[in-house]
Design an enzyme around this catalytic site. Structure first.
Site, PDB file in Angstrom:
ATOM      1  N   SER A 262     101.689  64.112  40.839  1.00 38.62           N
ATOM      2  CA  SER A 262     102.561  65.133  40.255  1.00 38.62           C
ATOM      3  C   SER A 262     103.910  65.141  40.974  1.00 38.62           C
ATOM      4  CB  SER A 262     101.920  66.515  40.389  1.00 38.62           C
ATOM      5  OG  SER A 262     101.961  66.924  41.740  1.00 38.62           O
ATOM      6  N   LYS A 263     104.851  65.843  40.381  1.00 39.48           N
ATOM      7  CA  LYS A 263     106.173  65.949  40.980  1.00 39.48           C
ATOM      8  C   LYS A 263     106.070  66.625  42.340  1.00 39.48           C
ATOM      9  CE  LYS A 263     110.607  68.181  40.011  1.00 39.48           C
ATOM     10  NZ  LYS A 263     111.063  68.001  41.371  1.00 39.48           N
TER      11      LYS A 263
END
Ligand code: GLU
Length: 520
Positions: A262-263
Site C-alpha cells: 500500500s501507499k
C-alpha cells in the site's frame, strides 16, 4: 484454427496516479506483446464519472513515456479501433445492451437504492440472483406494457445480466490453469444505468475487449472475480470463439509483514509507490515518484519485471528491455504474491547508474549542488562523480538497523562530496578518526608537509606523487590520515592525491593551515 494475432490492452480507470502494481501489469502486457509481434492497446475506462480525477490520464501517458513502454494504439496514440476512451463510446454500448435485452439475456430492474438496502437487511448475504430476482421489481416480474410505461415516464432503471444458476464456468488462465466457477455464486451484474446513460465497467470492459480484438487479458489478480462474467458475456453475445485467454498476475506484497503493498508502506519505509511524483488536484498532497527520487527508468523496468517472474538461476538479474522481451515467459509467472523489495530496487538503480558515463550524472548532480547553493563546472562535477560513485554509504533501514549499501542515487553523493566544494569549518575533536590521527606532533608534521607542497609546481596526481612519495620516505612521516583531516574534516573521501589535485594548490594548503590553527 490459425493462431490469432496477439493483441493486449492496458485499460486503466483515470481515478488517480498509476500505482506501481499497474505499471508492472502494463509492463508484462508490453513484454508479451513485443515477444509475439503483437499489438498493445491503451484504453481509458472512464465510465464511472464520479471517480474521474483530472490529470490522471496525462499522468499515466507520461509515466509510460518515461519508462519506455510503448503502445501501438489507443488514447493519444490513435488506431483503427477507436475511440479508445470509453466515455466516447456510449452509443456503441447501448446497442449491445439492447441486444441482450431483446434476446432475453438481460432485464430491466427498477429497484431503488432504498429497496435494495431494505432487502439486504431482510435477507442475510443478499445477492441479486436466481434465488432472489423474482422477489424484486424488474421486467421478469412486471408485465412488459407496464415496463414500457415506467421507462416512458422516466423512471430510473438499470439493466442486469441474467445469470443462469448451476452452470460450470471455465476460466482458462495461463498462470492459474483452469479455474472453474459455479455460476450460482455470481450475481446478476448491473451492465447499464439509465441515470447516467452509461454502461458499467463490466459491460464496457468486455464489449471493448471483443471490438478491439483482444487476444489476451493480462491483469492483476484482483480482477480474477470478474473473469467468469467475461466468459458468460462473450457466450451471450456469441463471441466464445474469440474469448481472450487470461493471465491474472500475482499481487504485490508489503516489503515486511503480510498483505498487499500500500501507499502507507511506501510512506513508512521511504520508497515511492508511483512512477512519477503526483500532485493530488483535490487535496494538494504530493506523493513521491520513482523518477523524482532519482531512479533510472531502465532500473524500474528491470526491478518490476522480476516481481512475479524470473529468468531462472543461470541468468543475470540485470536485463535490458530487449532481453526481457526475449526471456519473459507469461506461463512461468508465479501464482504467489511477490514481495516488494524496495532495497532491491535501489540495488538495481545502482547497477544501471554505474553503467552510465560520469558525464551522464552531471545534470542531476549539478541540480543537487545548486540546491545547496554550490555552483561548479560540468568537468569538475564529472570528476567528483568519477572519484566517488563507487563508494559505500551507510543508511538506516525501515526497522532502524544500520546498514551499508552502494551509491544508488545521484542524490546519495551529497553527504559524500560536500567537502569537494566546501572547506571543513569545524573539527570535531571527539570524532574517532580525528582523535586517532591528530596527535601532539601532527600540527608540526603538517606544517612541514605544507611547505613541501608549496614547492610543487605540477599540482597533479603524478606531480604530487613524484615529490611527496619520496619525501614521506625520507622524513619518516605518514601524512595521509592527518592530511585527510585537514582537507575533508573526517575519515572519508577519495584518494588524497586525487583530492589535492582537484582542490588545487592554494585551496589545499589553505585548508591545511586553517586546520593546523584550529586543531592546535
Ligand atoms: N479498468 C480496470 C482497471 O482499472 C481494468 C481491469 C482489466 O484490465 O480488465 O484496472
Amino acid at each position: 484454427m490459425t493462431e490469432r494475432k496477439v493483441r493486449v490492452r492496458f485499460a486503466p480507470s483515470p481515478t488517480g496516479p498509476l500505482h506501481i502494481g499497474g505499471v508492472r501489469t502494463a509492463l508484462y502486457n508490453y513484454l508479451f506483446a513485443r515477444q509475439h509481434g503483437g499489438d498493445m492497446v491503451f484504453r481509458i475506462e472512464d465510465t464511472d464519472s464520479a471517480r474521474f480525477v483530472p490529470g490522471a490520464e496525462e499522468y499515466i501517458i507520461e509515466s509510460f513515456k518515461w519508462l519506455g513502454i510503448k503502445f501501438d494504439e489507443g488514447v493519444s496514440f490513435g488506431g483503427e479501433h477507436g475511440p479508445y476512451r470509453q466515455s466516447e463510446r456510449r452509443e456503441i454500448y447501448k446497442k449491445y445492451v439492447q441486444q441482450l435485452l431483446d434476446e432475453g439475456k438481460a432485464y430491466y430492474a427498477f429497484d431503488t437504492p432504498e429497496e435494495l438496502e431494505a432487502k439486504r437487511r431482510e435477507v442475510e448475504n443478499f445477492q441479486y440472483d436466481a434465488s432472489t430476482r423474482m422477489q424484486m421489481r424488474n421486467s421478469l416480474v412486471i408485465p412488459s406494457d407496464e415496463v414500457q410505461r415506467m421507462i416512458a415516464e422516466g423512471q430510473q432503471y438499470v439493466v442486469r445480466f441474467l445469470i443462469e444458476p448451476g452452470r460450470e464456468v471455465l476460466v482458462d488462465d495461463i498462470i492459474r490453469g483452469e479455474v472453474r466457477i459455479n455460476s450460482s455464486i455470481l450475481d446478476d451484474k448491473v451492465l447499464y444505468k439509465s441515470a447516467d446513460q452509461l454502461p458499467t465497467y463490466h459491460l464496457a470492459n468486455i464489449v471493448d475487449d471483443h471490438l478491439m480484438e483482444i487476444s489476451h487479458v493480462i491483469r492483476g489478480e484482483e480482477w480474477l472475480p470478474s473473469a467468469p462474467l467475461h466468459v458468460l458475456l462473450y457466450e451471450a453475445f456469441g463471441w466464445s470463439d474469440t474469448m481472450p485467454r487470461f493471465a491474472h498476475l500475482p499481487l504485490l506484497l508489503k516489503p515486511v509483514g503480510n498483505g498487499k503493498l500500500s501507499k502507507r508502506d511506501g510512506d513508512k519505509l521511504g520508497f515511492p509507490v508511483f512512477p512519477l511524483e503526483w500532485h493530488d488536484p483535490k487535496t494538494g498532497e504530493v506523493s513521491s515518484g520513482y523518477r523524482e527520487k532519482g531512479y533510472l527508468p531502465e532500473a524500474v523496468v528491470n526491478f518490476l519485471a522480476l516481481l512475479g517472474w524470473n529468468p531462472g538461476n543461470d541468468h543475470s538479474e540485470v536485463m535490458s528491455m530487449e532481453e526481457l522481451i526475449n526471456l519473459f515467459d507469461l506461463g512461468k509467472c508465479s501464482r504467489n504474491g511477490a514481495r516488494f523489495d524496495y532495497v532491491k530496487a535501489a540495488w538495481f538503480n545502482h547497477q544501471y547508474l554505474i553503467q552510465q558515463p560520469d558525464e551522464a550524472w552531471v545534470p542531476a548532480f549539478d541540480a543537487l549542488l545548486r540546491q545547496h547553493d554550490i555552483v561548479s563546472t560540468a568537468e569538475k562535477e564529472a570528476e567528483v562523480v568519477r572519484m566517488m560513485k563507487l563508494k559505500v554509504i551507510e543508511y538506516t533501514d525501515g526497522e532502524g538497523n544500520k546498514k551499508k549499501r552502494n551509491i544508488s542515487f545521484v542524490s546519495d553523493l551529497w553527504p559524500l562530496t560536500q567537502f569537494f566544494f566546501v572547506a571543513p569549518e569545524t573539527f570535531d575533536t571527539e570524532d574517532k578518526f580525528i582523535r586517532k590521527n591528530w596527535k601532539e606532533n601532527t600540527a608540526d608534521e603538517m606544517r612541514r608537509f605544507a611547505d613541501v607542497l608549496q614547492g610543487i609546481d605540477d599540482f597533479t596526481v603524478e606531480g604530487l606523487k613524484a615529490v611527496v612519495d619520496p619525501w614521506t620516505e625520507e622524513a619518516g612521516i605518514r601524512p595521509w590520515n592527518a592530511w585527510r583531516v585537514c582537507l575533508v574534516g573526517a575519515g572519508q573521501g577519495p584518494d588524497m592525491y586525487e583530492l589535492a589535485a582537484f582542490l588545487g594548490k592554494e585551496e589545499t594548503i589553505g585548508r591545511m593551515r586553517r586546520a593546523i590553527e584550529k586543531l592546535s
